[in-house]
Design a protein around this motif. Structure first.
Motif, PDB file in Angstrom:
ATOM      1  N   THR A   6     -16.634  -4.456   4.657  1.00 34.69           N
ATOM      2  CA  THR A   6     -16.685  -3.368   3.675  1.00 34.69           C
ATOM      3  C   THR A   6     -15.380  -2.588   3.595  1.00 34.69           C
ATOM      4  OG1 THR A   6     -17.569  -1.808   5.290  1.00 34.69           O
ATOM      5  CG2 THR A   6     -19.158  -3.087   4.010  1.00 34.69           C
ATOM      6  N   ASN A  41     -18.415  -4.482  10.882  1.00 35.97           N
ATOM      7  CA  ASN A  41     -18.485  -3.917   9.533  1.00 35.97           C
ATOM      8  C   ASN A  41     -17.160  -4.052   8.761  1.00 35.97           C
ATOM      9  OD1 ASN A  41     -20.051  -2.746   7.543  1.00 35.97           O
ATOM     10  ND2 ASN A  41     -19.380  -0.682   8.043  1.00 35.97           N
ATOM     11  N   ARG A  96     -14.960 -10.164   3.822  1.00 32.77           N
ATOM     12  CA  ARG A  96     -15.089  -9.412   2.574  1.00 32.77           C
ATOM     13  C   ARG A  96     -15.605 -10.330   1.471  1.00 32.77           C
ATOM     14  NH1 ARG A  96     -10.475  -6.151   2.641  1.00 32.77           N
ATOM     15  NH2 ARG A  96      -9.215  -7.989   2.355  1.00 32.77           N
TER      16      ARG A  96
END
Length: 191
Positions: free
Chosen positions: A68, A65, A121
């Motif tokens: 983010t 993740n 990103r």
């Protein structure tokens, strides 16, 4: 969804980049500790095999993740240092031996994790831009650029669009192979 105190966990991640990075570090340290018996075998495993195990079982946990995250430069430096510490542990470089960061990255065929985070990103941002304008991510991105009235007093808040805007000079100077900028984001991301 589970809440405890001031932390909110949703789909395996913590809300808040700093807390999520700390959690990722803890989880990857635990994963590396489980691998330690395999890595200590010395000559029985080649360095290439150890690094493959590290990438598959530890690095993937560490960078889960990461697209983010809106990390500051100081947080990125700490993140890169943590990654180098783990690489040294995998390769077996200990205290009296000194090695430069470039030499370590070259020896392990790795790059700083801040570049990995930057690439992910921009991949996510490109994916969002290609999607329908009615999805919540696009609406949130458009809402960010709506004028809010009075100027905010104090230091600007570190948000994902601000980080994307700050990434542009790094993208142009770095060798990020996967990032292809079709649009000129600097025109989109005026803050």
């Amino acid at each position: 969804m589970k809440t405890t105190g001031k932390t909110l966990r949703k789909v395996g991640t913590l809300i808040g980049d700093t807390k999520d990075v700390q959690r990722r570090k803890q989880l990857s340290t635990a994963a590396l500790a489980k691998l330690q018996n395999v890595l200590v075998r010395g000559d029985k495993l080649k360095k290439k095999t150890k690094l493959k195990l590290y990438r598959a079982l530890v690095k993937s946990v560490l960078t889960y993740n990461c697209s983010t995250w809106a990390l500051t430069q100081a947080e990125e430096k700490k993140f890169d240092a943590f990654h180098r510490k783990q690489l040294k542990r995998v390769v077996g470089i200990r205290y009296p031996v000194k090695i430069t960061n470039k030499a370590l990255c070259k020896q392990c065929n790795e790059r700083p994790l801040s570049l990995h985070v930057l690439e992910n990103r921009w991949r996510l941002f490109g994916h969002i831009l290609r999607r329908d304008r009615e999805i919540p991510a696009n609406k949130a991105m458009e809402g960010f650029f709506v004028p809010q009235g009075d100027e905010y007093m104090g230091r600007p808040i570190t948000t994902l669009p601000v980080i994307l805007n700050n990434d542009l000079p790094r993208l142009e100077s770095s060798t990020c192979a996967c990032v292809l900028i079709v649009l000129k984001p600097s025109k989109i991301l005026k803050t």
